[in-house]
Design a protein around this motif. Structure first.
Motif, mmCIF file in Angstrom:
data_model
loop_
_atom_site.group_PDB
_atom_site.id
_atom_site.type_symbol
_atom_site.label_atom_id
_atom_site.label_comp_id
_atom_site.label_asym_id
_atom_site.label_seq_id
_atom_site.Cartn_x
_atom_site.Cartn_y
_atom_site.Cartn_z
ATOM 1 N N TRP A 45 0.813 -1.367 0.260
ATOM 2 C CA TRP A 45 -0.007 -0.172 -0.077
ATOM 3 C C TRP A 45 0.907 1.034 -0.048
ATOM 4 C CZ3 TRP A 45 0.022 3.046 4.548
ATOM 5 C CH2 TRP A 45 -0.521 4.117 4.629
ATOM 6 N N SER A 46 1.993 1.182 0.885
ATOM 7 C CA SER A 46 2.680 2.416 0.924
ATOM 8 C C SER A 46 3.397 2.862 -0.244
ATOM 9 C CB SER A 46 3.696 2.332 2.150
ATOM 10 O OG SER A 46 4.954 1.510 1.843
ATOM 11 N N LYS A 47 3.900 1.577 -1.093
ATOM 12 C CA LYS A 47 4.378 1.770 -2.557
ATOM 13 C C LYS A 47 3.579 2.406 -3.258
ATOM 14 C CE LYS A 47 7.375 -2.284 -2.155
ATOM 15 N NZ LYS A 47 7.754 -3.451 -2.923
ATOM 16 N N LYS A 48 2.066 1.976 -3.292
ATOM 17 C CA LYS A 48 0.968 2.621 -4.352
ATOM 18 C C LYS A 48 0.650 3.864 -3.814
ATOM 19 C CE LYS A 48 0.318 -1.260 -7.013
ATOM 20 N NZ LYS A 48 0.749 -2.419 -6.179
ATOM 21 N N LEU A 49 0.584 4.170 -2.542
ATOM 22 C CA LEU A 49 -0.159 5.499 -2.397
ATOM 23 C C LEU A 49 0.935 6.320 -1.445
ATOM 24 C CD1 LEU A 49 -3.643 3.687 -2.108
ATOM 25 C CD2 LEU A 49 -3.340 5.547 -3.184
ATOM 26 N N GLY A 50 2.305 6.266 -1.629
ATOM 27 C CA GLY A 50 2.882 7.093 -0.886
ATOM 28 C C GLY A 50 3.862 7.510 -2.152
ATOM 29 N N GLU A 51 4.859 8.405 -1.486
ATOM 30 C CA GLU A 51 6.108 9.034 -2.385
ATOM 31 C C GLU A 51 7.099 7.921 -2.675
ATOM 32 O OE1 GLU A 51 7.124 12.807 -1.446
ATOM 33 O OE2 GLU A 51 6.710 12.454 0.781
ATOM 34 N N TYR A 52 7.306 7.033 -2.005
ATOM 35 C CA TYR A 52 8.609 5.927 -1.920
ATOM 36 C C TYR A 52 7.882 4.926 -2.748
ATOM 37 C CZ TYR A 52 10.418 9.363 1.478
ATOM 38 O OH TYR A 52 10.652 10.417 2.133
ATOM 39 N N PRO A 53 8.412 4.570 -4.019
ATOM 40 C CA PRO A 53 8.321 3.447 -4.854
ATOM 41 C C PRO A 53 8.662 2.129 -4.109
ATOM 42 C CG PRO A 53 9.323 4.858 -6.271
ATOM 43 C CD PRO A 53 9.301 5.430 -4.791
ATOM 44 N N ALA A 54 9.728 2.231 -3.167
ATOM 45 C CA ALA A 54 10.244 1.048 -2.748
ATOM 46 C C ALA A 54 9.510 0.816 -1.292
ATOM 47 C CB ALA A 54 11.660 1.193 -2.326
ATOM 48 N N GLY A 55 8.619 1.684 -0.957
ATOM 49 C CA GLY A 55 7.870 1.435 0.251
ATOM 50 C C GLY A 55 8.393 2.671 1.568
ATOM 51 N N ASP A 56 7.261 2.680 2.136
ATOM 52 C CA ASP A 56 7.541 4.114 3.012
ATOM 53 C C ASP A 56 8.770 3.823 3.933
ATOM 54 O OD1 ASP A 56 6.388 6.807 4.215
ATOM 55 O OD2 ASP A 56 6.721 5.441 6.003
ATOM 56 N N PRO A 57 9.763 4.743 4.222
ATOM 57 C CA PRO A 57 10.889 4.320 5.014
ATOM 58 C C PRO A 57 10.562 4.138 6.493
ATOM 59 C CG PRO A 57 11.543 6.343 3.601
ATOM 60 C CD PRO A 57 9.982 5.883 3.408
ATOM 61 N N GLU A 58 9.606 4.950 6.873
ATOM 62 C CA GLU A 58 9.376 4.625 8.452
ATOM 63 C C GLU A 58 8.765 3.255 8.636
ATOM 64 O OE1 GLU A 58 6.765 7.594 10.381
ATOM 65 O OE2 GLU A 58 8.229 9.254 10.476
ATOM 66 N N LEU A 59 7.779 2.943 7.859
ATOM 67 C CA LEU A 59 7.194 1.534 8.007
ATOM 68 C C LEU A 59 8.462 0.509 7.920
ATOM 69 C CD1 LEU A 59 3.979 1.894 5.727
ATOM 70 C CD2 LEU A 59 4.193 2.197 8.114
ATOM 71 N N HIS A 60 9.180 0.747 6.923
ATOM 72 C CA HIS A 60 10.260 -0.301 6.629
ATOM 73 C C HIS A 60 11.186 -0.144 8.203
ATOM 74 C CE1 HIS A 60 10.278 -1.927 2.811
ATOM 75 N NE2 HIS A 60 10.152 -0.845 2.080
ATOM 76 N N HIS A 61 11.256 0.884 8.562
ATOM 77 C CA HIS A 61 12.223 0.885 9.876
ATOM 78 C C HIS A 61 11.503 0.112 10.979
ATOM 79 C CE1 HIS A 61 14.860 2.471 12.928
ATOM 80 N NE2 HIS A 61 13.644 2.586 13.794
ATOM 81 N N VAL A 62 10.122 0.314 11.132
ATOM 82 C CA VAL A 62 9.460 -0.219 12.268
ATOM 83 C C VAL A 62 9.484 -1.721 12.091
ATOM 84 C CG1 VAL A 62 7.228 -0.373 13.501
ATOM 85 C CG2 VAL A 62 7.868 1.824 12.592
ATOM 86 N N VAL A 63 9.114 -2.091 10.800
ATOM 87 C CA VAL A 63 8.880 -3.580 10.502
ATOM 88 C C VAL A 63 10.304 -4.283 10.800
ATOM 89 C CG1 VAL A 63 8.786 -5.451 8.646
ATOM 90 C CG2 VAL A 63 6.894 -3.375 8.960
ATOM 91 N N GLY A 64 11.502 -3.592 10.187
ATOM 92 C CA GLY A 64 12.615 -4.125 10.408
ATOM 93 C C GLY A 64 13.295 -4.168 11.900
ATOM 94 N N SER A 65 12.878 -3.233 12.614
ATOM 95 C CA SER A 65 13.188 -3.230 13.932
ATOM 96 C C SER A 65 12.408 -4.367 14.726
ATOM 97 C CB SER A 65 12.905 -1.914 14.730
ATOM 98 O OG SER A 65 13.380 -0.830 13.952
ATOM 99 N N LEU A 66 11.164 -4.695 14.490
ATOM 100 C CA LEU A 66 10.522 -5.659 15.030
ATOM 101 C C LEU A 66 11.317 -6.807 14.515
ATOM 102 C CD1 LEU A 66 7.791 -5.663 16.420
ATOM 103 C CD2 LEU A 66 6.836 -6.012 14.317
#
Lengths: 331, 236
Positions: free
Chosen positions: A117-138
């Motif tokens: 969803w964040s790839k399609k509806l955000g400005e980051y084609p690779a996905g939203d950095p904050e979401l990646h950060h939280v998922v990665g930290s988890l």
């Protein structure tokens, strides 16, 4: 309208908190029904409201399957409704994410859908950095090292610290001489995304943790007029990374070739694990054309920095990582 | 062994003779990344596995027996412009994010969420952290965050919460709009002024300070820089 939905949500939340398992399953089914009505009427705020709240209530009550199902549906509604990636829309999903049990099978699907969803509806084609950060930290916290790497590499300014802590923990399971291997797991992927800052931060953090925890480890600071590097005489691959990071700032092919020649035997011992990454780095930062062959992964990396996909053509300048006079945005 | 150091010395000397093309803090714009999984290194056969670790207590399963809840009383304060002190009650520090705190403040103070900045030890904290990540678990019974409203008192009442029910959803119109129909007098003045006169308004310096705090991420330094700018401007 909003009071009606509030009432429904409150009633469902109460039933979930008090209810037996059967009740909770029914609450999920009822939520699906109510949400479907709102979705049909394109009343997105109401559909989002009920899905987010009931999903969280179920997850909180340990009903991962039901809660996860509704959380996935919530992301689906985001996509149908064209909800943009912003603090509020992300916050709602992250609130759900934090409530998942790490063993819950629907969590992976939820994460995947959220990033899509964040790839399609955000400005980051690779996905939203904050979401990646939280998922990665988890994932890092749960020691899912390779999953964590894939997300933290696309994360925020704070991601290198989390990634290095993980790599260091992993390193401590291995032989002392393998330090370079684990530092590289952060440094090289960051270089490959064009994030020199994160690559440097990772190297520094790894090297200082290493010398901090091993007082007897031999280390020597080597400096010239303009540069400094910390050399670990017993850890050649780590030194290779330190010198590579300095060479990247200069970008001339002779420097890269010298480094590769000097450390060729150590790199060869890795059985080719670094070869692909180093070929890509050679091209991106030093203008050294990669060996001719069409490889889908290369093409993908080629398109990273503006080069046309298709690959194969040597030294396409547009593919290089170069300093651009852009002001850093507010972050 | 010694060759490592000798090589590094010679290599650095060469580096010095070449122009720098890329800053050590260079970052490609992440908006240009391809929509694919990034390349990460393959795992060597000799690499051991990290011992799997289940999250000790999945956040929020406090309903299950034995799961310790970690709630703390959370208070947010702003010393000035506008002075605020809002008690947010008992919050679970393991599942309440900084964003949740911001949303509550936005609602209480009736300002747009993106104008609210939350500070811990005078430093800005990011939206996605949960309270527990920021303050640690032993910080006593009560947590007090600093809070800053960008644009100062001028934006009060522009949050779009005003007369609406408490349950406004995130996408509700009005909340994200700037300034807009704010009824604060300052807001109107700020819009009417242009040129040097803008620098005579308190609102301008507050905005500048807000920007600096966000950019520098240290309230103390930002305050000092604002002071220097202002002193230099007024003493010109």
């Amino acid at each position: 309208m909003s009071t009606k939905i509030d009432r429904i949500i409150a009633r469902l939340q109460k039933r979930i908190a008090e209810g037996a398992e059967g009740e909770q399953y029914e609450a999920q089914q009822e939520t699906r029904l109510v949400a479907a009505r709102y979705i049909k009427a394109e009343n997105w705020p109401a559909a989002i409201d009920i899905l987010a709240n009931v999903s969280q209530a179920l997850l909180r009550a340990g009903q991962g399957g039901s809660g996860g199902d509704l959380a996935v549906l919530l992301v689906d509604v985001y996509r149908q409704a064209g909800i943009k990636v912003d603090a509020a829309s992300k916050g709602r999903l992250l609130a759900c994410l934090r409530l998942f049990d790490s063993e819950e099978p629907t969590r992976k699907k939820f994460i995947k859908e959220m990033i899509e969803w964040s790839k399609k509806l955000g400005e980051y084609p690779a996905g939203d950095p904050e979401l990646h950060h939280v998922v990665g930290s988890l994932y890092a916290e749960e020691h899912e090292a390779e999953e964590a790497e894939r997300h933290l590499v696309l994360g925020t300014k704070e991601s290198p610290e989390v990634l290095v802590r993980l790599e260091y923990k992993w390193y401590k399971q291995d032989e002392p001489h393998t330090a370079g291997l684990y530092a590289a797991r952060a440094v090289l992927p960051y270089l490959l995304t064009g994030n020199v800052r994160a690559a440097n931060a990772s190297y520094r953090a790894f090297a200082s943790t290493l010398s901090g925890e091993n007082k007897s480890l031999s280390v020597q600071d080597v400096s010239s007029q303009a540069s400094d590097v910390r050399i670990f005489p017993s850890l050649p691959l780590l030194n290779f990374l330190g010198l590579l990071l300095l060479a990247v700032q200069k970008g001339t092919p002779d420097l890269f070739r010298q480094l590769k020649t000097k450390y060729s035997s150590h790199i060869a011992e890795l059985g080719g694990a670094w070869d692909m990454a180093l070929e890509m780095i050679a091209e991106m930062y030093f203008g050294i054309p990669r060996p001719r062959q069409s490889n889908p992964l290369f093409d993908m990396m080629g398109s990273l920095f503006g080069g046309a996909p298709g690959g194969g053509a040597p030294s396409r300048p547009s593919r290089r990582v170069e300093a651009a006079p852009t002001a850093e945005g507010l972050d | 062994m010694a060759t490592e150091i000798a090589f590094a010395k010679a290599f650095l000397a060469q580096l010095d003779s070449k122009p720098t093309k890329l800053a050590p803090d260079h970052v490609e714009d992440a908006r240009g990344y391809p929509p694919t999984t990034p390349y990460t290194l393959p795992r060597l056969p000799s690499q051991p596995c990290l011992p799997p670790r289940k999250k000790s207590i999945p956040t929020g399963t406090e309903n299950k027996k034995g799961g310790g809840t970690t709630t703390k009383k959370v208070v947010v304060k702003s010393a000035r412009n506008p002075p605020l002190s809002i008690s947010l009650g008992e919050l679970d520090i393991k599942s309440t994010s900084v964003l949740d705190v911001k949303m509550k403040v936005a609602e209480e103070a009736d300002v747009p969420v993106d104008k609210v900045k939350v500070l811990w030890n005078k430093k800005l904290v990011g939206d996605t952290k949960v309270i527990g990540d920021v303050v640690g678990e032993d910080e006593g019974e009560e947590v007090e965050f600093g809070v800053m409203i960008l644009g100062g008192a001028g934006v009060l009442g522009t949050g779009g919460f005003g007369s609406r029910g408490k349950k406004g959803d995130g996408e509700g119109e009005g909340r994200g709009e700037k300034g807009g129909e704010g009824d604060g007098g300052k807001n109107v003045v700020a819009q009417g002024l242009a040129g040097e006169k803008v620098l005579d308004t308190e609102a301008f310096w507050e905005d500048l300070n807000g920007f600096l705090q966000q950019r520098v991420r240290d309230a103390g330094v930002a305050e000092r820089v604002t002071g220097v700018f202002r002193g230099a401007w007024e003493g010109r």
